[in-house]
Design an enzyme around this catalytic site. Structure first.
Site, short mmCIF file in Angstrom:
data_model
loop_
_atom_site.label_atom_id
_atom_site.label_comp_id
_atom_site.label_asym_id
_atom_site.label_seq_id
_atom_site.Cartn_x
_atom_site.Cartn_y
_atom_site.Cartn_z
N GLU A 1 0.87 -1.18 0.00
CA GLU A 1 0.00 0.00 0.00
C GLU A 1 0.90 1.23 0.00
O GLU A 1 1.76 1.37 0.88
CB GLU A 1 -0.95 -0.04 1.21
CG GLU A 1 -1.97 -1.16 1.08
CD GLU A 1 -2.70 -1.19 -0.25
OE1 GLU A 1 -3.10 -0.11 -0.74
OE2 GLU A 1 -2.84 -2.27 -0.84
N CYS B 1 -1.89 9.22 4.10
CA CYS B 1 -1.89 8.83 2.68
C CYS B 1 -3.19 9.28 2.04
O CYS B 1 -3.26 9.50 0.84
CB CYS B 1 -1.72 7.33 2.56
SG CYS B 1 -2.91 6.43 3.54
P1 NAP Z 1 8.89 4.90 3.36
O1 NAP Z 1 10.01 5.82 3.40
O2 NAP Z 1 8.61 4.15 2.10
O3 NAP Z 1 9.14 3.85 4.56
C1 NAP Z 1 8.20 2.85 4.86
C2 NAP Z 1 8.91 1.69 5.52
O4 NAP Z 1 9.79 1.10 4.56
C3 NAP Z 1 9.77 2.10 6.70
O5 NAP Z 1 9.67 1.10 7.70
C4 NAP Z 1 11.16 2.12 6.11
O6 NAP Z 1 12.18 1.92 7.04
C5 NAP Z 1 11.07 0.96 5.15
N1 NAP Z 1 12.09 0.95 4.11
C6 NAP Z 1 12.84 1.99 3.65
N2 NAP Z 1 13.66 1.55 2.66
C7 NAP Z 1 13.42 0.23 2.51
C8 NAP Z 1 13.94 -0.78 1.65
N3 NAP Z 1 14.87 -0.53 0.74
N4 NAP Z 1 13.46 -2.03 1.77
C9 NAP Z 1 12.50 -2.32 2.66
N5 NAP Z 1 11.97 -1.41 3.51
C10 NAP Z 1 12.41 -0.15 3.42
O7 NAP Z 1 7.51 5.60 3.75
P2 NAP Z 1 7.21 6.51 5.03
O8 NAP Z 1 7.84 7.83 4.85
O9 NAP Z 1 7.49 5.73 6.26
O10 NAP Z 1 5.63 6.65 4.95
C11 NAP Z 1 4.98 7.61 4.18
C12 NAP Z 1 4.44 6.98 2.90
O11 NAP Z 1 3.55 5.93 3.23
C13 NAP Z 1 3.63 7.95 2.07
O12 NAP Z 1 3.96 7.77 0.72
C14 NAP Z 1 2.19 7.54 2.34
O13 NAP Z 1 1.28 7.88 1.32
C15 NAP Z 1 2.36 6.06 2.47
N6 NAP Z 1 1.24 5.46 3.19
C16 NAP Z 1 0.33 4.73 2.47
C17 NAP Z 1 -0.77 4.19 3.10
C18 NAP Z 1 -1.77 3.37 2.33
O14 NAP Z 1 -2.59 2.70 2.96
N7 NAP Z 1 -1.75 3.41 1.02
C19 NAP Z 1 -0.94 4.37 4.48
C20 NAP Z 1 0.02 5.12 5.18
C21 NAP Z 1 1.11 5.66 4.52
P3 NAP Z 1 13.08 3.15 7.59
O15 NAP Z 1 12.13 3.99 8.38
O16 NAP Z 1 14.11 2.49 8.40
O17 NAP Z 1 13.62 3.85 6.38
#
Ligand code: NAP
Length: 522
Positions: free
Chosen positions: A292, A326
């Site tokens: 997601e 999101c």
């Molecule tokens: P993110 O930067 O993509 O990080 C999400 C998770 O992925 C974190 O636990 C992060 O760990 C991990 N991660 C980072 N690099 C990775 C890799 N190479 N391999 C595997 N995991 C990795 O997103 P965010 O800033 O936390 O969250 C915001 C985003 O989430 C926005 O785009 C928002 O729209 C989206 N979101 C979507 C929904 C939905 O239901 N569609 C709901 C909520 C949020 P680290 O923190 O250690 O980097």
């Protein structure tokens, strides 16, 4: 899976605590104090039932006041990540063999413990995620809802599934768990999304490795402790904070990983999808990816609509939790006949918003999550100020924390970056539409497709939006945030993800595989 006889009362969403009641207010103040007294504690990794320390640590900060350390955490290494997958794999035969009713009992116990400690979890969210009291309360309630809803869903799926009976045969279909899942949540719903993805996987009989966001690992650690207290075996899940870029690939690529359940940004989601698709040496399955991702959610305001209600909904959806949902409204697409009036009404609403530390209940907006997020948002505001006209906001708000003013940028073209790219902060682009058809076209002019709303009193326009507004969650004459478990199964189209519909009847099936058994009986 054995069939279940257990029945539960009908699912009901958890009610919210009303903080205008003095006793509740006092309880929240006491919880904030209690949590504050626990600032700076150290939390360990959990691998194969054992607590593990690492040499390198990292700290999570209070975004309202970054000089305060909320928690100190171990930093998982690639070797520890591989160990965690192996440990979860080794325990899978035991955990998958437990009766669904037993797993459901543990899940209901989890819900009950969360309910008992709701205000304390609220306080952790206030301090580590920068949520205001009501936003924190809504999140903890959602986490409880996921537990209660998935418990009922598991009981439903553990009963015999309907099949046509062939003459002379007994024909059945049963659901089996998949194996080891990697759970990767974002920081913006560090309890509800983490809990929802984790318990969905556990209650269906999978073992998991939880890799929380590096911005909010303390809330995750608190939830891990709660799972243990609720009776989930210490080997049924591993708890593995650490940098996603350092351990993510190992977790995703490991040949014993069976599925990845991710919520986060588009780019990380696409990377996970790509890596998971490539079979590794010794791998015996196609990995399943539940991803997601981001959103660029629009509210269409039709010429025939209740303008005051539309303005309130846009303000709430754009600036609630600092625009870091999101589902946040980041594009308002407004019919030209009411465009000026809309802006004239919206501007004072945004200017009346109080911004400051999230533990102070008078603030409607708290901080954004990190220095890095603040910089990115300010850069987008800079870009937007050249692409359109800044009506209000447009920079940092005063204070020690990562505060950004609610910002409205008008006259934005659909080719503009701030119309197309997810900003994830309190920045609203407003675009003028020639008429309703044009508004719909603009709303769909996005690579994302998560939530959207339309304000209209014209039944024909509402009908058209239902048919053509291409989003996973469409709202009519209400805001585009605030999905409720059970009522609004949640998940998006296009680059917003795999449309998993969390909190809905399709969700647990993503964590299961169906086995069909036909036995000749005569
Ligand atoms: P993110 O930067 O993509 O990080 C999400 C998770 O992925 C974190 O636990 C992060 O760990 C991990 N991660 C980072 N690099 C990775 C890799 N190479 N391999 C595997 N995991 C990795 O997103 P965010 O800033 O936390 O969250 C915001 C985003 O989430 C926005 O785009 C928002 O729209 C989206 N979101 C979507 C929904 C939905 O239901 N569609 C709901 C909520 C949020 P680290 O923190 O250690 O980097």
């Amino acid at each position: 899976m054995a069939s279940q006889t257990q029945t539960l009362p009908e699912f009901r969403n958890e009610p919210y605590t009303d903080f205008s009641v003095p006793a509740n207010r006092r309880a929240m103040e006491a919880a904030l104090e209690k949590v504050r007294a626990e600032f700076g504690h150290e939390y360990d990794l959990l691998i194969g039932g054992e607590w593990v320390k690492t040499v390198d640590k990292f700290r999570s900060l209070n975004p309202s006041n970054p000089s305060e350390v909320v928690g100190v955490h171990q930093k998982a290494t690639p070797d520890l990540a591989a160990r965690a997958i192996e440990a979860a794999y080794a325990y899978f035969p035991d955990w998958s063999a437990t009766l669904p009713a037993e797993r459901v009992r543990k899940l209901l116990r989890t819900a009950q413990l969360l309910r008992e400690r709701k205000i304390e979890f609220d306080a952790w969210l206030v301090y580590e995620a920068g949520k205001t009291w009501p936003e924190a309360e809504a999140e903890v309630a959602e986490a409880i809802d996921f537990c209660e809803y998935y418990a009922r869903e598991m009981l439903r799926l553990a009963t015999p599934q309907p099949t046509v009976q062939m003459p002379g045969e007994k024909d059945e279909m049963i659901y089996l768990p998949l194996g080891v899942g990697v759970i990767i949540p974002p920081w913006n719903f560090p309890l509800a999304i983490l809990a929802g993805m984790t318990v969905a996987a556990l209650v269906t009989g999978n073992t998991v490795v939880i890799k929380p966001s590096s911005d909010t690992p303390t809330i995750a650690a608190k939830f891990a402790e709660l799972l243990l207290e609720a009776g989930f075996p210490a080997r049924s899940f591993c708890f593995l904070p650490g940098s996603g870029s350092a351990v993510g690939d190992v977790l995703v690529e490991h040949p014993k990983t069976r599925f990845v359940c991710f919520t986060g940004s588009r780019d990380v989601g696409l990377r996970i999808n790509e890596l998971a698709a490539k079979p590794q040496k010794g791998q015996r399955w196609i990995k399943r990816v539940i991803a997601e991702m981001g959103g660029k959610d629009a509210i269409i305001v039709d010429a025939e609509s209740d303008l005051d209600k539309a303005v309130d909904a846009v303000a709430a959806s754009a600036f609630g939790y600092q625009g870091q949902k999101c589902s946040a409204c980041s594009r308002a697409i407004v019919d030209q006949r009411i465009y000026d009036e809309f802006l004239a009404k919206l501007k004072p609403k945004a200017e009346a918003i109080t911004v400051g530390p999230s533990d102070q209940p008078g603030n409607f907006m708290g901080p954004v999550i990190s220095e890095r997020a603040k910089r990115t948002i300010l850069d987008y505001i800079e870009v937007g100020s050249k692409e359109g006209k800044t009506i209000t906001g447009g920079g940092e708000a005063v204070g020690n924390g990562y505060f950004v003013k609610p910002t409205i940028i008008a006259d934005i073209d659909s080719k503009a970056r701030i119309f197309q790219e997810e900003i994830f902060g309190p920045v609203l682009a407003v675009t003028k539409a020639k008429d309703f058809q044009h508004a719909l076209k603009l709303a769909n002019d996005s690579e994302y497709g998560l939530t959207g709303a339309i304000f209209s009193n014209n039944p024909e326009h509402v009908r058209e939006a239902r048919e053509k507004f291409f989003v996973g969650n469409l709202y009519v004459n209400r805001k585009c945030t605030g999905a409720m478990v059970g009522a609004h199964p949640f998940g998006g189209f296009n680059m917003s993800g795999t449309d998993s519909k969390a909190g809905g009847p399709d969700y647990l099936l993503l964590f299961l595989q169906a086995k069909s058994i036909a036995e000749r009986v005569s």
